[in-house]
Design an enzyme around this catalytic site. Structure first.
Site, PDB file in Angstrom:
ATOM      1  CD  GLU A   1       8.878  -7.792  20.169  1.00  0.00           C
ATOM      2  OE1 GLU A   1       8.049  -7.929  19.557  1.00  0.00           O
ATOM      3  OE2 GLU A   1       9.119  -7.659  21.439  1.00  0.00           O
TER       4      GLU A   1
ATOM      5  CB  CYS B   1       6.026  -7.059  12.011  1.00  0.00           C
ATOM      6  SG  CYS B   1       6.346  -5.662  13.056  1.00  0.00           S
TER       7      CYS B   1
HETATM    8  P1  NDP Z   1      15.540 -11.485   9.117  1.00  0.00           P
HETATM    9  O1  NDP Z   1      15.397 -12.492   9.833  1.00  0.00           O
HETATM   10  O2  NDP Z   1      15.991 -11.764   7.622  1.00  0.00           O
HETATM   11  O3  NDP Z   1      16.845 -10.476   9.317  1.00  0.00           O
HETATM   12  C1  NDP Z   1      16.913  -9.840  10.620  1.00  0.00           C
HETATM   13  C2  NDP Z   1      18.428  -9.452  11.224  1.00  0.00           C
HETATM   14  O4  NDP Z   1      18.979 -10.469  11.483  1.00  0.00           O
HETATM   15  C3  NDP Z   1      19.099  -8.836  10.082  1.00  0.00           C
HETATM   16  O5  NDP Z   1      19.954  -7.637  10.584  1.00  0.00           O
HETATM   17  C4  NDP Z   1      19.872  -9.895   9.612  1.00  0.00           C
HETATM   18  O6  NDP Z   1      21.087  -9.686   8.819  1.00  0.00           O
HETATM   19  C5  NDP Z   1      20.405 -10.713  10.932  1.00  0.00           C
HETATM   20  N1  NDP Z   1      20.712 -11.902  10.619  1.00  0.00           N
HETATM   21  C6  NDP Z   1      20.416 -12.913   9.667  1.00  0.00           C
HETATM   22  N2  NDP Z   1      20.896 -14.146  10.051  1.00  0.00           N
HETATM   23  C7  NDP Z   1      21.400 -14.073  11.149  1.00  0.00           C
HETATM   24  C8  NDP Z   1      21.766 -15.125  12.206  1.00  0.00           C
HETATM   25  N3  NDP Z   1      21.816 -16.163  11.762  1.00  0.00           N
HETATM   26  N4  NDP Z   1      22.077 -14.717  13.301  1.00  0.00           N
HETATM   27  C9  NDP Z   1      21.854 -13.424  13.771  1.00  0.00           C
HETATM   28  N5  NDP Z   1      21.457 -12.387  12.933  1.00  0.00           N
HETATM   29  C10 NDP Z   1      20.930 -12.771  11.708  1.00  0.00           C
HETATM   30  O7  NDP Z   1      14.423 -10.320   8.900  1.00  0.00           O
HETATM   31  P2  NDP Z   1      14.246  -9.045   8.025  1.00  0.00           P
HETATM   32  O8  NDP Z   1      15.248  -8.307   8.112  1.00  0.00           O
HETATM   33  O9  NDP Z   1      13.776  -9.712   6.420  1.00  0.00           O
HETATM   34  O10 NDP Z   1      12.723  -8.697   8.526  1.00  0.00           O
HETATM   35  C11 NDP Z   1      11.694  -9.027   8.018  1.00  0.00           C
HETATM   36  C12 NDP Z   1      11.038 -10.077   9.061  1.00  0.00           C
HETATM   37  O11 NDP Z   1      10.987  -9.307  10.519  1.00  0.00           O
HETATM   38  C13 NDP Z   1       9.492 -10.142   8.838  1.00  0.00           C
HETATM   39  O12 NDP Z   1       9.270 -11.527   9.103  1.00  0.00           O
HETATM   40  C14 NDP Z   1       8.773  -9.131   9.903  1.00  0.00           C
HETATM   41  O13 NDP Z   1       7.455  -9.653  10.366  1.00  0.00           O
HETATM   42  C15 NDP Z   1       9.711  -9.373  10.993  1.00  0.00           C
HETATM   43  N6  NDP Z   1       9.631  -7.952  11.833  1.00  0.00           N
HETATM   44  C16 NDP Z   1       9.153  -8.184  13.137  1.00  0.00           C
HETATM   45  C17 NDP Z   1       8.673  -7.158  13.881  1.00  0.00           C
HETATM   46  C18 NDP Z   1       8.140  -7.399  15.447  1.00  0.00           C
HETATM   47  O14 NDP Z   1       8.214  -6.223  16.046  1.00  0.00           O
HETATM   48  N7  NDP Z   1       7.595  -8.532  15.634  1.00  0.00           N
HETATM   49  C19 NDP Z   1       8.946  -5.643  13.409  1.00  0.00           C
HETATM   50  C20 NDP Z   1       9.925  -5.694  12.256  1.00  0.00           C
HETATM   51  C21 NDP Z   1      10.031  -6.836  11.235  1.00  0.00           C
HETATM   52  P3  NDP Z   1      20.988  -9.180   7.357  1.00  0.00           P
HETATM   53  O15 NDP Z   1      20.067  -8.407   6.921  1.00  0.00           O
HETATM   54  O16 NDP Z   1      22.485  -8.705   7.105  1.00  0.00           O
HETATM   55  O17 NDP Z   1      20.923 -10.628   6.747  1.00  0.00           O
END
Ligand code: NDP
Length: 519
Positions: A249, A283
């Site tokens: 997502e 999002c």
């Molecule tokens: P990120 O992609 O930065 O992070 C999401 C999660 O992935 C965090 O827990 C992060 O950890 C983890 N992560 C980071 N690097 C890795 C990796 N290499 N492998 C596995 N996990 C990893 O997103 P954000 O938290 O900044 O969220 C914002 C984004 O999410 C926006 O683009 C938004 O549109 C999208 N979003 C989409 C939704 C949907 O339903 N389609 C709903 C909500 C948000 P850590 O934070 O510790 O780095």
């Protein structure tokens, strides 16, 4: 963690802080600290979850539901506590914590607890030709589901996904964002307090991105990832290497199309809420507004008036409409999008800058005279920005709206439902809402999924629940009349000829074809 085999090289553990300090983005107050788990600890959490899952999967779906309703009751009882930690750690207002997160989880847990048994019941598949056969789908648990969550809805997103995973008979290991670990730990504390729920069925693995990568590599049976498209690609690659199924997502850039017959009062209210709720960190946020020229000026006036009236401040305070930005590294992007738009001729009608003082508050910002050459019409801002572009009509709006890689949500405003549905069905998005915004994430019956680069797979709804299962097809015979099927050994020239005649008679069209196949 070991970076061997990973596309992304994470810093060696010795260089990574051993604890994450969680802060209130509105005040800078340190709320607590959580450990950064290493690969071994994450594997051990998955192993504990796997043992618990072996016990949980033996319960009937109805019994799982009964126990999950205990979790629901505890959430109802402790809702204030949960809202407070959400507001303090993530920055949204207490009201948004309640209305957009806690209420939505309570309702979704109730829905899946009460309805999973019927959704996951064996599903007959009527066969159009092989009438002596009977086929059905049988849904069984996957095992351990790894959930990797973002910080913008740190409670609603992972807990709703977890509820579906549990109802399907799985265990859950959740890796929360490094920005919001305390909310996950509070959820776990409540889970652990409920009689009949095995604490090991719900594990939290705290850490940075490397912890998410380690979770994927720890042998989980499915990954449900919500986050940016950039990280989503890395997750998909890692899952691909392990052949682990994943649901992604990802980001959005939701367009809103306002027709010349829209109810402008309602459109202005919906668009401002859709662009500024949770400080625009949604999002599904309204990220591009296309307005028919005949209603452009009156709609803009209404939107600007609402935006100017919004009260910004610490989410825990009364009478606050917009809370803090959770993720300070995102602020330069928001500033760049505004500066680029203004430099290219957009008019800043209100807002446009970070507020002084403690905490991270970006003013609700309305930009008009926006054109397609501005980056704000293409890059997800994830901040409280509303760019508004004047268009001739909905046909021009549709063309621009669909000219995007992002395709999560979209919105149409018109009083004529036939017209609005016609536009909605042409909008290339996973969900299109008519005369409303954002809300369907809280409708457990409806699917949540992005098209194009906004995602893969589906969560929520019956489809999302089934996606937490192994889907098995069982094929049986109604009666044991035949000692052999026609296509078994031995083959013969005469039967080949008969089959060829049957194909000709059956599929050439005409009465027999219609009788057999209906066309
Ligand atoms: P990120 O992609 O930065 O992070 C999401 C999660 O992935 C965090 O827990 C992060 O950890 C983890 N992560 C980071 N690097 C890795 C990796 N290499 N492998 C596995 N996990 C990893 O997103 P954000 O938290 O900044 O969220 C914002 C984004 O999410 C926006 O683009 C938004 O549109 C999208 N979003 C989409 C939704 C949907 O339903 N389609 C709903 C909500 C948000 P850590 O934070 O510790 O780095």
């Amino acid at each position: 963690m070991s970076a061997e085999g990973h596309v992304v090289q994470f810093a060696p553990r010795s260089e990574v802080p051993q604890y994450i300090e969680s802060q209130n983005p509105a005040t800078g107050e340190v709320l607590g600290r959580v450990p950064v788990l290493d690969d071994g600890e994450i594997k051990a959490a998955v192993a504990r979850a796997r043992e618990a899952q072996a016990r949980w999967k033996t319960l009937s779906v109805a019994e799982r539901g009964k126990r999950l309703l205990g979790f629901r009751n505890a959430l109802v009882e402790r809702q204030k506590e949960v809202c407070e930690i959400i507001s303090r750690e993530q920055g949204k207002t207490f009201f948004e914590a309640l209305s957009m997160e806690v209420l939505s989880v309570i309702d979704s847990v109730t829905y899946f607890a009460n309805n999973a048994a019927s959704i996951l019941a064996p599903e007959p598949i009527p066969l159009h030709l092989m009438k002596h056969k009977v086929s059905y789908l049988h849904f069984t648990p996957l095992g351990v589901v790894g959930i990797i969550a973002p910080w913008n809805f740190p409670f609603a997103i992972p807990t709703t996904d977890a509820a579906m995973a549990w109802m399907a008979g799985n265990a859950v290991v959740l890796k929360p964002s490094e920005m919001t670990p305390l909310i996950a730990l509070k959820t776990k504390e409540i889970w652990d307090s409920v009689a009949g729920l095995d604490p090991d069925l719900f594990q939290i693995v705290t850490g940075y991105g490397a912890a998410g990568a380690a979770l994927i590599d720890s042998g989980v049976d499915k990954v449900v990832f919500t986050g940016s498209t950039k990280t989503g690609r890395l997750v998909a690659e890692a899952c691909g290497r392990n052949l682990t199924p994943c649901t992604l997502e990802l980001g959005g850039k939701a367009p809103a199309i306002v027709c010349d017959d829209a109810d402008l009062e309602r459109a202005a209210g919906a668009l401002t809420w859709g662009a500024f709720a949770n400080s625009g960190q949604v999002c599904a946020s309204v990220e591009r507004v296309f307005v028919s020229e005949s209603v452009y000026e009156p709609l803009v006036e209404k939107i600007v008036a609402i935006a100017k009236s919004l009260r910004q401040g610490e989410g825990m305070k009364d009478d606050v409409d917009i809370g803090a930005l959770t993720f300070p590294p995102g602020i330069p992007r928001i500033e760049r999008l505004v500066a680029d738009a203004v430099a290219k001729g957009a008019t800043l009608r209100t807002g446009g800058k970070l507020k002084d003082g403690p905490g991270h508050f970006f003013e609700p910002t309305v930009l008009t005279n926006v054109t397609l050459d501005m980056e704000i019409m293409h890059t997800e801002s994830f901040g409280p920005l509303m760019p508004i572009m004047k268009v001739k009509d909905e046909h021009e709006a549709l063309r621009h709206a669909n000219n995007s890689d992002m395709a999560l949500l979209g919105y149409v405003f018109s009083k004529d439902h036939t017209r609005a549905r016609g536009i909605a069905e042409k909008l290339e998005v996973g969900t299109c809402m008519i005369n409303d915004v954002l809300a369907t994430h809280a409708f457990p019956e409806t699917p949540w999924h992005g098209l194009k680069k906004s995602g893969l797979g589906v969560t929520h709804s019956a489809a999302g629940l089934k996606a937490m299962c192994r889907m098995q097809h069982v094929s049986d015979s109604r009666v044991n009349l035949l000692t052999r099927e026609l296509w078994w050994y031995p083959y013969s020239k005469s039967f080949t000829d008969q089959m060829s005649s049957m194909v000709r008679a059956g599929f050439k069209g005409g009465a027999l074809t219609r009788l057999l196949f209906g066309g």
